[in-house]
Write an enzyme that holds these catalytic residues in place. Sequence first.
Site, PDB file in Angstrom:
ATOM      1  N   LYS A   1     -12.801 -36.813  -2.083  1.00  0.00           N
ATOM      2  CA  LYS A   1     -11.358 -36.606  -2.208  1.00  0.00           C
ATOM      3  C   LYS A   1     -10.905 -37.160  -3.547  1.00  0.00           C
ATOM      4  O   LYS A   1     -11.087 -38.349  -3.830  1.00  0.00           O
ATOM      5  CB  LYS A   1     -10.631 -37.294  -1.063  1.00  0.00           C
ATOM      6  CG  LYS A   1      -9.115 -37.188  -1.178  1.00  0.00           C
ATOM      7  CD  LYS A   1      -8.418 -37.776   0.027  1.00  0.00           C
ATOM      8  CE  LYS A   1      -6.912 -37.689  -0.132  1.00  0.00           C
ATOM      9  NZ  LYS A   1      -6.209 -38.249   1.024  1.00  0.00           N
TER      10      LYS A   1
ATOM     11  N   LYS B   1     -11.897 -32.040  -1.479  1.00  0.00           N
ATOM     12  CA  LYS B   1     -10.449 -31.890  -1.592  1.00  0.00           C
ATOM     13  C   LYS B   1      -9.967 -32.344  -2.944  1.00  0.00           C
ATOM     14  O   LYS B   1     -10.367 -33.425  -3.377  1.00  0.00           O
ATOM     15  CB  LYS B   1      -9.804 -32.740  -0.482  1.00  0.00           C
ATOM     16  CG  LYS B   1      -8.311 -32.733  -0.490  1.00  0.00           C
ATOM     17  CD  LYS B   1      -7.808 -33.684   0.551  1.00  0.00           C
ATOM     18  CE  LYS B   1      -6.304 -33.768   0.386  1.00  0.00           C
ATOM     19  NZ  LYS B   1      -5.734 -34.839   1.130  1.00  0.00           N
TER      20      LYS B   1
HETATM   21  C1  PBG Z   1      -3.440 -38.723   3.278  1.00  0.00           C
HETATM   22  C2  PBG Z   1      -3.602 -37.313   2.866  1.00  0.00           C
HETATM   23  C3  PBG Z   1      -3.109 -36.653   1.738  1.00  0.00           C
HETATM   24  C4  PBG Z   1      -3.427 -35.305   1.888  1.00  0.00           C
HETATM   25  C5  PBG Z   1      -4.124 -35.187   3.092  1.00  0.00           C
HETATM   26  N1  PBG Z   1      -4.241 -36.444   3.655  1.00  0.00           N
HETATM   27  C6  PBG Z   1      -2.290 -37.131   0.602  1.00  0.00           C
HETATM   28  C7  PBG Z   1      -2.780 -38.092  -0.382  1.00  0.00           C
HETATM   29  O1  PBG Z   1      -3.931 -38.534  -0.384  1.00  0.00           O
HETATM   30  O2  PBG Z   1      -1.935 -38.463  -1.181  1.00  0.00           O
HETATM   31  C8  PBG Z   1      -3.054 -34.200   0.945  1.00  0.00           C
HETATM   32  C9  PBG Z   1      -2.936 -32.850   1.535  1.00  0.00           C
HETATM   33  C10 PBG Z   1      -2.234 -31.855   0.703  1.00  0.00           C
HETATM   34  O3  PBG Z   1      -1.851 -32.091  -0.455  1.00  0.00           O
HETATM   35  O4  PBG Z   1      -2.041 -30.745   1.218  1.00  0.00           O
HETATM   36  N2  PBG Z   1      -4.160 -39.651   2.575  1.00  0.00           N
END
Ligand code: PBG
Length: 325
Positions: free
Chosen positions: A195, A248
Amino acid sequence: MDFPAYRPRRLRRNERLRSMMRETALAPTNFIYPLFVGAGKNSFRPVPSMPGVAQLSVDRAMKEAEEAASLGIPAVILFGIPDRKDAVGTEAYADSGFVQDAVRAIKARVPEILVVTDVCLCEYTDHGHCGVIKNGDVDNDATLELLVKEALSHARAGADIVAPSDMMDGRVGAIRKALDREGFKQVAIMAYAAKYASGFYAPFRDAAESTPQFGDRRSYQMDPANADEALREVELDIREGADIVMVKPAMAYLDIVYRVKLKFGYPVAAYNVSGEYSLIKAAAQNGWIDERRIVMELLLSIRRAGADMILTYFAKDAARELRGK
Ligand code: PBG
């Protein structure tokens, strides 16, 4: 064989030939539909930066899950919007939280749909970080205990899959151990394994009200410049017990999706995130692109890169398109 003996255009002459030659298939069964669950009754609060997406009350989330199932989408992923935030994200692991309520409601009403829960603290902490703060920094090991509590609470509510998105080290192992110890051996872990610290999450933070109140997430999410590190992250999560590994965002990280699939051959999910969604929506609203065409092309590309599953806000639209209605 060279031209003129070989002519690739021969197999592109008409749709029947093209459909026979098509290498990658996209189906509603590839999608996981994200839902934001918060307070209220019959409440649907549109998210301004994500046209078509709303914060839902539990009853409305249940209806959305029902609709998704009727379109052939096998799973939803739930994000919580608590009405109370504090320094340690207490609502994240409250058995009476909105996510827990929604899991129970969906499993009761739409038992055929799989419920995935996002396991993270950022929506629940008043500072907006994905863990507890000690000396101005997110404390890894203290956060693990809370993530374990959150995952167990989701499992008790009936979640089929828990999806830790916090990027703390060791969280998959800690969650797996706790799930097994508490009798949840059948609950799977979909790890947000690679991520990235991405600008593409901005609209989500509107939707989930989870913007960090100071600093940013670069001390726990990955540097967009790194690919080898993503493979190490994925390897760690697999060793710790991840059943599904996620990359992601998706669109700007298809090389990572490809390498992860190639190297590990594990079930791979890719998250087509909020910013990717909103870019397309905004351009479409301006009449600059053909939304349906772009969406299908993008989702197909994510599959072609190697993703088995795609988390996408376009899930319902794309499923409708694929079903021809
Ligand atoms: C929580 C999380 C996030 C997303 C999914 N889980 C946001 C982040 O890490 O700031 C992002 C999902 C999206 O942008 O559609 N940590």
